[in-house]
Design an enzyme around this catalytic site. Sequence first.
Site, mmCIF file in Angstrom:
data_model
loop_
_atom_site.group_PDB
_atom_site.id
_atom_site.type_symbol
_atom_site.label_atom_id
_atom_site.label_comp_id
_atom_site.label_asym_id
_atom_site.label_seq_id
_atom_site.Cartn_x
_atom_site.Cartn_y
_atom_site.Cartn_z
ATOM 1 N N LYS A 104 0.811 -1.227 0.000
ATOM 2 C CA LYS A 104 0.000 0.000 0.000
ATOM 3 C C LYS A 104 0.849 1.285 0.000
ATOM 4 O O LYS A 104 2.060 1.236 0.261
ATOM 5 C CB LYS A 104 -0.928 -0.035 1.218
ATOM 6 C CG LYS A 104 -1.934 -1.197 1.170
ATOM 7 C CD LYS A 104 -2.936 -1.105 2.313
ATOM 8 C CE LYS A 104 -3.920 -2.263 2.253
ATOM 9 N NZ LYS A 104 -4.980 -2.135 3.284
ATOM 10 N N ARG B 171 2.661 -6.440 9.216
ATOM 11 C CA ARG B 171 1.966 -5.268 9.766
ATOM 12 C C ARG B 171 2.534 -4.842 11.109
ATOM 13 O O ARG B 171 2.588 -3.648 11.413
ATOM 14 C CB ARG B 171 0.470 -5.551 9.840
ATOM 15 C CG ARG B 171 -0.184 -5.479 8.441
ATOM 16 C CD ARG B 171 -1.569 -6.021 8.468
ATOM 17 N NE ARG B 171 -2.318 -5.776 7.239
ATOM 18 C CZ ARG B 171 -3.369 -6.493 6.869
ATOM 19 N NH1 ARG B 171 -3.783 -7.494 7.623
ATOM 20 N NH2 ARG B 171 -3.999 -6.215 5.749
ATOM 21 N N HIS C 169 -2.219 -5.552 1.684
ATOM 22 C CA HIS C 169 -3.519 -6.201 1.551
ATOM 23 C C HIS C 169 -3.293 -7.604 1.033
ATOM 24 O O HIS C 169 -2.418 -7.821 0.200
ATOM 25 C CB HIS C 169 -4.404 -5.446 0.539
ATOM 26 C CG HIS C 169 -5.609 -6.233 0.136
ATOM 27 N ND1 HIS C 169 -6.760 -6.262 0.882
ATOM 28 C CD2 HIS C 169 -5.813 -7.094 -0.899
ATOM 29 C CE1 HIS C 169 -7.623 -7.086 0.309
ATOM 30 N NE2 HIS C 169 -7.077 -7.602 -0.772
ATOM 31 N N GLU D 82 -9.923 -10.522 -7.230
ATOM 32 C CA GLU D 82 -8.888 -9.494 -7.078
ATOM 33 C C GLU D 82 -7.746 -9.679 -8.080
ATOM 34 O O GLU D 82 -7.243 -8.697 -8.645
ATOM 35 C CB GLU D 82 -8.365 -9.509 -5.641
ATOM 36 C CG GLU D 82 -9.433 -9.051 -4.654
ATOM 37 C CD GLU D 82 -9.011 -9.117 -3.197
ATOM 38 O OE1 GLU D 82 -9.815 -8.714 -2.342
ATOM 39 O OE2 GLU D 82 -7.872 -9.551 -2.906
ATOM 40 N N TYR E 145 -12.539 -2.277 -3.643
ATOM 41 C CA TYR E 145 -13.040 -2.399 -2.267
ATOM 42 C C TYR E 145 -14.562 -2.301 -2.181
ATOM 43 O O TYR E 145 -15.090 -1.930 -1.135
ATOM 44 C CB TYR E 145 -12.400 -1.314 -1.400
ATOM 45 C CG TYR E 145 -10.997 -1.630 -0.925
ATOM 46 C CD1 TYR E 145 -10.747 -2.775 -0.148
ATOM 47 C CD2 TYR E 145 -9.926 -0.789 -1.206
ATOM 48 C CE1 TYR E 145 -9.465 -3.061 0.314
ATOM 49 C CE2 TYR E 145 -8.648 -1.068 -0.738
ATOM 50 C CZ TYR E 145 -8.431 -2.212 0.026
ATOM 51 O OH TYR E 145 -7.165 -2.493 0.497
ATOM 52 N N ARG F 109 -1.948 -14.390 4.742
ATOM 53 C CA ARG F 109 -2.654 -13.707 5.832
ATOM 54 C C ARG F 109 -1.911 -13.865 7.158
ATOM 55 O O ARG F 109 -1.845 -12.939 7.966
ATOM 56 C CB ARG F 109 -4.097 -14.210 5.942
ATOM 57 C CG ARG F 109 -4.941 -13.744 4.765
ATOM 58 C CD ARG F 109 -6.375 -14.170 4.866
ATOM 59 N NE ARG F 109 -7.111 -13.416 5.871
ATOM 60 C CZ ARG F 109 -7.544 -12.166 5.703
ATOM 61 N NH1 ARG F 109 -7.278 -11.511 4.585
ATOM 62 N NH2 ARG F 109 -8.207 -11.565 6.641
ATOM 63 N N ASN G 172 -2.032 0.243 6.681
ATOM 64 C CA ASN G 172 -1.510 -1.002 7.265
ATOM 65 C C ASN G 172 -0.603 -1.779 6.310
ATOM 66 O O ASN G 172 -0.471 -2.998 6.409
ATOM 67 C CB ASN G 172 -2.657 -1.855 7.820
ATOM 68 C CG ASN G 172 -3.636 -2.292 6.747
ATOM 69 O OD1 ASN G 172 -3.501 -1.922 5.592
ATOM 70 N ND2 ASN G 172 -4.603 -3.108 7.122
#
Length: 139
Positions: free
Chosen positions: A10, A103, A116, A127, A50, A86, A113
């Site tokens: 990000k 993170r 993604h 996605e 999103y 994740r 953060n």
Amino acid sequence: MIQRTFSIIKPDATARNLEGKILAHIQDAGLNVVAMKKIRMTKEQAEGFYYVHKERPFFQSLVDFMTSGPVVCSVLEGENAIENYRAIMGATNPADAAEGTIRKEFAENIEANSVHGSDAPETAEYEIHYFFNNLEITG
Ligand code: CMP
């Protein structure tokens, strides 16, 4: 099961030149980068990406943040890639993220953060193809 997931590094992370360090976490976890590009998302792209969050109170702020600078989009492949990625990202809110996660190490707050990752096979499929066509993904 070999699986693919979608990743975004990000704007808060690209602004601090953290692409290399974050990709090192990803590759050290056994995830292979099978496609990658750096883009500046348009407002429309961010809203579409999103859309599941469009009723949430943070939606407009999230879109503003995601269009505030460049992002690195990639497709990651490996054993249980969705869960694996994740796990190494850590919790959405860095205050809750485990030691050693991306993170915990890099994120600034619950919005900025740093990364993604897709949360399920159906979202990964959506996605990945939102940003890449099949010719851009290496076998
Ligand atoms: P991400 O995993 O990309 O999915 C939605 C994003 O919304 C999330 O990471 C954060 O960047 C942002 N966000 C901002 N506030 C919240 C919140 N309260 N709960 C979840 N996500 C949030």
